[in-house]
Write a protein that holds these residues in place. Structure first.
Motif, short mmCIF file in Angstrom:
data_model
loop_
_atom_site.label_atom_id
_atom_site.label_comp_id
_atom_site.label_asym_id
_atom_site.label_seq_id
_atom_site.Cartn_x
_atom_site.Cartn_y
_atom_site.Cartn_z
N SER A 10 5.74 4.46 1.76
CA SER A 10 4.43 3.99 1.32
C SER A 10 3.53 5.18 1.03
O SER A 10 3.62 6.22 1.70
CB SER A 10 3.79 3.12 2.41
N LYS A 12 -0.62 6.38 -0.48
CA LYS A 12 -1.99 5.99 -0.82
C LYS A 12 -2.75 7.22 -1.27
O LYS A 12 -2.61 8.30 -0.67
CB LYS A 12 -2.67 5.35 0.39
N GLU A 14 -6.62 8.54 -3.54
CA GLU A 14 -7.88 8.18 -4.18
C GLU A 14 -8.16 9.10 -5.36
O GLU A 14 -7.80 10.28 -5.35
CB GLU A 14 -9.04 8.26 -3.18
N ILE A 23 -8.24 3.59 -5.98
CA ILE A 23 -7.38 3.78 -4.81
C ILE A 23 -5.99 3.26 -5.16
O ILE A 23 -5.81 2.07 -5.43
CB ILE A 23 -7.91 3.03 -3.58
N ALA A 24 -5.02 4.16 -5.16
CA ALA A 24 -3.64 3.77 -5.49
C ALA A 24 -2.86 3.46 -4.22
O ALA A 24 -2.93 4.19 -3.23
CB ALA A 24 -2.95 4.90 -6.25
N HIS A 25 -2.13 2.35 -4.26
CA HIS A 25 -1.27 1.93 -3.15
C HIS A 25 0.15 1.81 -3.70
O HIS A 25 0.38 1.08 -4.68
CB HIS A 25 -1.71 0.58 -2.59
N GLN A 27 4.38 1.19 -2.83
CA GLN A 27 5.29 0.64 -1.83
C GLN A 27 6.70 0.49 -2.41
O GLN A 27 6.88 -0.16 -3.45
CB GLN A 27 4.80 -0.74 -1.37
N ILE A 42 -2.59 -6.39 -0.71
CA ILE A 42 -3.61 -5.43 -1.13
C ILE A 42 -4.83 -6.16 -1.70
O ILE A 42 -5.98 -5.81 -1.40
CB ILE A 42 -3.04 -4.44 -2.17
N TYR A 46 -8.50 -5.77 -0.13
CA TYR A 46 -9.57 -5.17 -0.94
C TYR A 46 -10.21 -6.23 -1.84
O TYR A 46 -10.49 -5.98 -3.01
CB TYR A 46 -9.00 -4.03 -1.79
N ASN A 52 -8.12 -5.17 -8.75
CA ASN A 52 -6.90 -4.73 -8.09
C ASN A 52 -5.77 -4.88 -9.11
O ASN A 52 -5.27 -5.99 -9.34
CB ASN A 52 -6.60 -5.58 -6.85
N THR A 98 -6.63 -0.08 -6.93
CA THR A 98 -7.89 -0.76 -6.65
C THR A 98 -9.04 0.03 -7.26
O THR A 98 -9.08 1.26 -7.15
CB THR A 98 -8.10 -0.87 -5.12
N GLY A 122 -0.77 8.39 -6.33
CA GLY A 122 -0.13 7.54 -5.33
C GLY A 122 1.35 7.84 -5.20
O GLY A 122 1.90 7.88 -4.09
#
Length: 210
Positions: A10, A12, A14, A23-25, A27, A42, A46, A52, A98, A122
């Motif tokens: 994972s 994350k 910014e 904000i990148a997530h 997975q 997510i 958020y 998103n 996000t 990310g």
């Protein structure tokens, strides 16, 4: 054999541009369903964000690809992210960026660049790995051979992923599939044929490359 490339873990990150925070997530996932669950998680976490934006690629050959702009102008966010991920040769991965709007419009080109830049950060945070075929072997050996086997592990041909201490030692070894015969030969030579191979099965191994 390399099966595919994906995120190592994972991640994350910014990215801020013109007062908008992205904000990148990231997975790694095993299925499209797992990817959609991640996207929904997510979005729920958020839910106060302006957008998103998700992008998903699944299947060993990138057979499943899906993205959404989540309210941004069509083609300015989800699709550029999806293309970047595909061009990197990645699959079995979910990315959500996000955005908290900062009051300054970025324009279509600016949006595409911002979402792609955030997604790249990310990916850097998550790392990239190759997923390869492997063999997992369970051996029973006498205690007197344990230190020698541990010394051989440092050579990188196999990894000891579990040790159970009972009357003898039960070792679970993992190696690349093409090294299976070599590892079996090494274990036999090292223990003068006394190592007992209790079980051998196929699995996958993740090798981090960035």
């Amino acid at each position: 054999m390399i099966l595919f490339r994906t995120a190592y873990e994972s991640g994350k990150a910014e990215y801020v541009v013109e007062k908008s925070k992205f904000i990148a997530h990231v997975q790694p996932v095993e299925s499209y369903e797992e990817a959609r669950d991640f996207v929904n998680t997510i979005k729920n976490e958020y839910r106060d964000a302006t957008h998103n934006v998700p992008a998903i690629i699944c299947g060993d050959k990138q057979e499943i690809q899906w993205a959404s702009d989540d309210g941004e102008p069509s083609g300015t966010s989800g699709l550029p992210m999806l293309k970047m991920i595909a061009d990197e040769g990645l699959t079995n991965i979910a990315v959500v960026v996000t955005r908290y709007f900062g009051g300054i419009k970025l324009g279509t080109g600016g949006l595409a660049r911002a979402y792609t830049a955030a997604a790249k950060l990310g990916l850097e945070a998550a790392g990239i790995c190759e997923v390869l075929d492997s063999s997992v072997m369970i051996y029973t050996v006498e205690y007197s051979y344990l230190s020698k086997i541990k010394n051989l592990e440092s050579g990188g041909v196999f990894e000891i992923i579990d040790i159970q201490y009972t009357e003898n030692v039960t070792l679970t070894l993992q190696c690349l599939e093409e090294e299976t015969k070599n590892v079996i030969s090494i274990m036999s030579d090292l223990t003068s044929g006394k190592a007992i191979l209790e079980k051998k099965e196929k699995d996958k191994i993740r090798v981090k490359i960035t």
